[in-house]
Motif scaffolding. Structure first.
Motif: not given
Length: 105
Positions: A36-52
């Motif tokens: 609960e409360g403000p959060v920081s999100l760091d994410c990496v998407f691997f293998g995603a379609d180039e058009r995504a």
């Protein structure tokens, strides 16, 4: 990937199946801390379609996290995201941190 039919928004069956599978995976990997409360999100998407679109990938991830890791996606006040297209299996890595203080930077 929300669609509209008859003036009502809904998620296609394939998206719902993916969403449920990802929720199970997150619970298995992280438990249910429900920050609960403000959060920081760091994410990496691997293998995603180039058009995504990266913003659509982020929205889908935040939908999955809601109710498990965070109460609501509006808690995300800091965001770092990237995608690495490829032919490998599609997956994501995420780091979520509760922000004690919000800075102006």
């Amino acid at each position: 990937a929300r669609a509209v039919r008859g003036g009502r928004a809904y998620y296609p069956e394939s998206y719902e199946a993916w969403r449920e599978a990802m929720q199970v995976e997150i619970i298995e990997q992280c438990g249910r801390p429900l920050l609960e409360g403000p959060v920081s999100l760091d994410c990496v998407f691997f293998g995603a379609d180039e058009r995504a679109d990266l913003d659509n990938l982020i929205k889908a991830l935040q939908d999955v996290m809601q109710g498990i890791l965070i109460v609501n996606d509006n808690q995300v006040t800091h965001l770092i995201a990237s995608k690495r297209p490829g032919k490998a299996r599609t997956y994501f890595e995420l780091e979520l941190e509760l922000k004690e203080e919000i800075d102006d930077h």
